[in-house]
Design an enzyme around this catalytic site. Structure first.
Site, short mmCIF file in Angstrom:
data_model
loop_
_atom_site.label_atom_id
_atom_site.label_comp_id
_atom_site.label_asym_id
_atom_site.label_seq_id
_atom_site.Cartn_x
_atom_site.Cartn_y
_atom_site.Cartn_z
N TYR A 21 5.88 6.50 1.55
CA TYR A 21 7.24 6.61 2.32
C TYR A 21 7.99 8.04 2.48
O TYR A 21 9.02 7.51 2.38
CB TYR A 21 8.15 5.68 0.28
N HIS A 103 7.64 -1.84 7.91
CA HIS A 103 7.13 -1.91 6.97
C HIS A 103 6.98 -0.35 7.09
O HIS A 103 6.53 0.33 8.67
CB HIS A 103 6.31 -2.51 7.00
#
Length: 145
Positions: A21, A103
């Site tokens: 991330y 995403h």
């Protein structure tokens, strides 16, 4: 106004699994998104940001924005709710302005349960796997189209 809505665990960006991330928190990233929104819209659009770890709260946010005439688009990262929240899907389906699902990671290159996104079929499009840049691309599209 354009809204960014982030789902569960996205408040932990920069701390949660940085290899997947990234190392930047969303709070560190948000000024960049706000600046791009102002620049591309000539100052006519503002950016509102919401984040919740609660499915019900996210549904409520989407419902409030669904018929708000000042909302010109939504960028949503539903987090794990993308894979199974039909309540959130039904709320997104009501939104009259365009919705783009983002995403940060490539959900198709991860665990099999992440491959299906129940929100995407009721959205204008999806961007995945491009990190935080996915939000910028979604904003660019909403403002320029």
């Amino acid at each position: 106004m354009i809204a960014i809505i982030n789902g569960p665990n996205l408040n932990m960006l920069g701390r949660r699994n940085p290899g997947v991330y990234g190392v930047k928190s969303f709070e560190e990233f948000l000024p960049e998104a706000e600046r791009l929104t102002r620049e591309l819209s000539g100052g006519s659009e503002t950016l509102e940001y919401y984040q919740s770890n609660s499915e019900g709260e996210l549904v409520g946010i989407v419902q409030r924005l669904a018929f708000d005439p000042t909302c010109h688009g939504i960028v949503i990262n539903p987090g794990a709710y993308a894979h199974y929240s039909y309540a959130l899907r039904d709320a997104v389906e009501m939104v009259e302005s365009p919705v783009i699902v983002v995403h940060i990671s490539n959900i198709h290159a991860r665990d099999e349960f992440r491959h299906k996104d129940v929100i995407v079929p009721v959205s204008k499009g999806t961007i995945c796997g491009l990190g935080l840049d996915g939000y910028l691309l979604a904003l660019r599209h909403l403002i320029q189209n």
